[in-house]
Design an enzyme around this catalytic site. Structure first.
Site, PDB file in Angstrom:
ATOM      1  N   ALA A  41      60.571  89.937  41.922  1.00 26.60           N
ATOM      2  CA  ALA A  41      60.630  91.396  42.026  1.00 26.60           C
ATOM      3  C   ALA A  41      59.229  91.930  42.298  1.00 26.60           C
ATOM      4  O   ALA A  41      58.242  91.226  42.113  1.00 26.60           O
ATOM      5  CB  ALA A  41      61.166  91.971  40.725  1.00 26.60           C
TER       6      ALA A  41
ATOM      7  N   GLY B 222      63.993  87.072  40.941  1.00 19.41           N
ATOM      8  CA  GLY B 222      64.897  87.605  41.957  1.00 19.41           C
ATOM      9  C   GLY B 222      64.914  86.742  43.205  1.00 19.41           C
ATOM     10  O   GLY B 222      65.918  86.684  43.926  1.00 19.41           O
TER      11      GLY B 222
ATOM     12  N   GLU C   6      67.408  84.146  42.642  1.00 13.39           N
ATOM     13  CA  GLU C   6      68.746  84.747  42.679  1.00 13.39           C
ATOM     14  C   GLU C   6      69.211  84.925  44.123  1.00 13.39           C
ATOM     15  O   GLU C   6      70.379  84.669  44.450  1.00 13.39           O
ATOM     16  CB  GLU C   6      68.743  86.076  41.920  1.00 13.39           C
ATOM     17  CG  GLU C   6      68.586  85.846  40.414  1.00 13.39           C
ATOM     18  CD  GLU C   6      68.465  87.112  39.589  1.00 13.39           C
ATOM     19  OE1 GLU C   6      69.023  87.163  38.492  1.00 13.39           O
ATOM     20  OE2 GLU C   6      67.796  88.056  40.037  1.00 13.39           O
TER      21      GLU C   6
ATOM     22  N   GLU D  72      61.646  85.260  34.640  1.00 13.69           N
ATOM     23  CA  GLU D  72      61.561  86.633  34.140  1.00 13.69           C
ATOM     24  C   GLU D  72      61.124  86.696  32.689  1.00 13.69           C
ATOM     25  O   GLU D  72      60.436  87.623  32.265  1.00 13.69           O
ATOM     26  CB  GLU D  72      62.930  87.321  34.249  1.00 13.69           C
ATOM     27  CG  GLU D  72      63.415  87.583  35.657  1.00 13.69           C
ATOM     28  CD  GLU D  72      64.202  86.421  36.244  1.00 13.69           C
ATOM     29  OE1 GLU D  72      64.114  85.296  35.725  1.00 13.69           O
ATOM     30  OE2 GLU D  72      64.900  86.643  37.244  1.00 13.69           O
TER      31      GLU D  72
END
Ligand code: NAD
Length: 705
Positions: free
Chosen positions: A64, A107, A110, A130
């Site tokens: 992110a 992310g 992901e 994270e």
């Protein structure tokens, strides 16, 4: 599409390139929207049979965009949602191959898991990291990862932030192929192989989710590991909750739950603190009056004077960074002892699998023992680490000044002596600087870099850059007694001793601070350092303190009783042969007697009071240090305390912690302590000013985020 995302073609393969320097972060909305649009174009173009998604530059998607976080947590930005993007990728009827180099973290992983296939170069890294920022995967990481690698491994990766490299990722089933040579070419070739095959979605897979009767044991073990290794953080446990929910709920329901838990983490104090630390560790390298353009001097080889405990560790630090280093001691016996300790250090590293035998041999070969200063004639950077004695150190610096070439930097590892006096022994005070390593020097990440009155800007810039090369976090501080770290830590330890005198049990004080998150209690730390070392370290203060009527700390009395800590078998605790501590009722009785003699009426003390007084002692001294200009920013102090003293990162460091309590509240308590316990608690003027004005330390930071 946006200009951060490009779609090109290689015959029948669409190549989607993410180009958002420096690390291809998932900046909203441009990056996710761009990828989604490119996928739609691949789907709609009859000439294309499959897609490859690849990062431009040095990495895939590293995660992110952390610059967005503060805006999000302060409510100015909605919490981004990339689930629709991931669904769009997975629902593409043509195979989507994720091509990973560098890192696919958070992310980024992901996104990668939403592809139908993943290929990677050997040194690519994968992780749901994270948790390092006090959060958890928020876009199906806790649901797709278990479907690829199994529940236990997914729980470990999400809860501990473990990173895996390509070979392991292949074994785990996280990726489908390791590409040798050019990644894009390899990914396109792979895409051609799978083109035309029906796509398989990660979310529909259940083969790795195991049998329900195994689940309870897997999650119990994961929770126990998380509680032990990730003390104080809720994110690891919530990540495990989300993974467990995925075994009961539908994929979509579990993603919704994950998102709720993610939001809970995102707005938590722990996450805000860890993000503060993340940025603090990046800001710390910037020195307000030393611009980034300041020339740095090359450091090709180094020297260390003193092959004792610190000197040996420091020599290893240079060698581990590939810098040849000469080590001098006073006689052959001392040198042999030092070199033997180094060899043992490397042997242990090999035994524990931290390094290979070949690497250890190569590093050891870079360390050259000597008894002669002549071998320092060509070195670029010298660290002096002889015993803590001003006369000896000034002598060593005179010798170094006479031997080392002009321009070579002369650094001292002193923990308490006046840097300016050491520098004055040379004809080059501008080349003298403090490099205060922490013990063990080859393990601890902090390097307190001490700037003297005359230290040149190039010397500061070179040393700060060298710190990074040595794998350390350099924090620049000014030359005051104890510098920043020990100056604050002394106040903390003193307060702990006052609490004991007032009636708190020794182990109660230590327990309260360990429960707060410190790795050891303040009194147990004294026993570890050695109460003799601490006693002698205060030799220069004793007279002035007595004149001011300030009573000596209790540990001076322990020293008088030859209770020196772990090394003598007794200090604040008694120690068995394995250095296991037990409480000593005789000492408790002695403390009661000393308190009575000093006219201190003992009383019960609560754990809350212990934490308040020990931590606020740090905060008050830190505020004084900032006011006096010995540290550039409150966040520098936080970074220093976390990396040098084990202050819990999830509390953000002492200065950040004070802000989370509220500076007016902290200030009010310090004023109460001042009334109750006297001058040691005089509120720092900066704290008074900020509390009165309703401002924070961070607000006054130079270059604050
Ligand atoms: P140590 O006693 O283990 O090592 C000192 C070494 O210096 C010995 O091997 C000694 O023979 C050698 N020496 C003495 N005079 C010398 C000379 N003229 N030339 C060359 N070598 C000489 O001490 P240490 O614990 O390694 O501490 C060294 C320095 O590091 C001190 O200034 C200390 O304050 C500082 N320091 C120590 C720690 C710690 O935890 N021990 C932490 C940070 C800083």
């Amino acid at each position: 599409m946006t200009k951060l995302i490009r779609l090109t073609t290689d015959a029948d393969i669409g190549v989607i390139v993410i180009d958002n320097p420096p690390v291809n972060a998932l900046t909203h909305p441009a990056v996710p929207d761009g990828i989604a649009a490119a996928i739609r174009r691949v789907e709609d173009d009859p000439a294309l049979a499959a897609a490859v998604v690849i990062g431009h530059g040095k990495t895939f998607i590293s995660g992110a965009d952390l610059n967005e976080f503060e805006e999000i947590t302060s409510g100015n930005h909605p919490v981004p949602d990339i689930l629709p993007l991931l669904r769009g990728i997975e629902d593409c009827t043509k195979p989507v191959v994720m091509a990973v180099h560098g890192a696919a973290l958070g992310g980024g992983l992901e996104v990668a898991m939403a592809g139908h296939y993943r290929v990677a170069v050997a040194d690519a890294q994968f992780g749901q990291t994270e948790v390092r920022l006090g959060i958890m995967p928020g876009a199906s990481g806790t649901q797709r990862l278990p479907r690829l690698v199994g529940l236990a491994k997914a729980a470990e990766m999400c809860a501990e932030g473990t990173i895996v490299r390509a070979a392991e990722a292949l074994k785990l089933g996280l990726i489908d192929r390791v590409v040798d040579g050019d990644l894009l070419a390899g990914a396109i070739a792979f895409a051609r192989e799978v083109a035309g095959r029906p796509t398989r979605t990660t979310r529909e897979r259940t083969d790795k989710l195991g049998a329900p009767d195994q689940h309870a044991a897997i999650f119990a073990a994961a929770r126990e590991a998380a509680r032990k290794k990730q003390r104080g953080l809720t994110a690891p446990l919530l990540a495990i909750d989300a993974i467990e929910a995925g075994t009961r709920l539908s994929f979509d329901e579990a993603c919704q739950l994950e998102r709720d838990l993610f939001r809970q983490c995102l707005f938590s104090d722990g996450s805000k603190a860890l993000i503060h630390v993340f940025f603090g560790e990046r800001t710390v390298a910037k020195v307000p009056d030393v611009p980034a353009t300041t020339p740095v001097l090359p450091v090709g080889c180094a020297g260390v004077v003193g092959a004792g405990m610190m000197g040996g560790g420091i020599a290893m630090v240079f060698a581990n960074a590939g810098i040849p280093v000469v080590v001098k001691d006073i006689d052959q016996a001392a040198l042999d002892r030092g070199m033997a300790a180094l060899q043992r250090g490397y042997a242990t590293a090999v035994k524990r699998g931290r390094t290979s035998q070949a690497d250890a041999d190569a590093r050891l070969a870079l360390i050259k023992p000597t008894l002669r200063y002549e071998d320092f004639a060509d070195v670029d950077f010298v660290v002096e680490a002889v015993v803590e004695d001003m006369d000896l150190k000034t002598r060593v610096f005179r010798d170094l000044d006479a031997t080392c070439r002009k321009g070579a930097i002369l650094a001292t590892n002193t923990s308490s002596l006046d840097l300016d006096r050491i520098a004055a022994a040379t004809r080059r005070p501008e080349s003298v600087i403090g490099t205060h390593f922490f013990s063990p020097a080859n393990v601890m990440r902090l390097l307190e870099v001490v700037r003297g009155k005359a230290t040149g800007k190039e010397v500061v810039a070179t040393t700060m850059k060298l710190a990074k090369r040595l794998g350390k976090i350099g924090v620049l501080v000014g030359n005051c007694r104890g510098f920043v770290g020990n100056r604050m830590f002394d106040q903390y330890r003193r307060e702990a001793q006052r609490l004991v005198e007032e009636g708190a049990a020794i182990e109660q004080v230590d327990r309260a601070m360990v429960d707060f998150g410190m790795p050891m209690g303040p009194l147990a730390v004294g026993d570890l350092i050695g109460l003799d070392v601490l006693y002698h370290g205060r030799n220069d203060l004793r007279e002035a303190e007595a004149r001011r009527g300030q009573p000596p700390p209790l540990e001076d009395r322990l020293y008088g009783l030859k209770r020196l800590g772990q090394k003598s078998g007794a200090g604040w605790y008694t120690y068995d042969d394995d250095r296991r501590a037990t409480s000593d009722p005789d000492l408790a009785a002695l403390v009661r007697k000393w308190a009575a003699e000093a006219g201190v009426v003992q009383r019960p003390v609560s754990a809350d009071e212990i934490v308040e007084r020990c931590v606020y002692a740090l905060v008050n001294e830190g505020a004084r240090i900032l006011d006096d200009g010995y540290a550039s920013r409150a966040s520098d102090i936080d970074v220093l305390f976390i990396n040098g003293y084990g202050f819990p990162a999830y509390r953000g460091g002492p200065m950040w912690y004070a802000q989370t309590i509220g500076l007016p509240k902290v200030h009010a308590r310090i004023r109460e302590f001042h009334q109750a316990y006297g001058p040691a608690w005089q509120p720092a003027p900066l704290l008074t000013r900020l509390a009165d004005a309703g401002r924070t330390f961070t607000g006054r930071d130079v270059g604050a985020h």
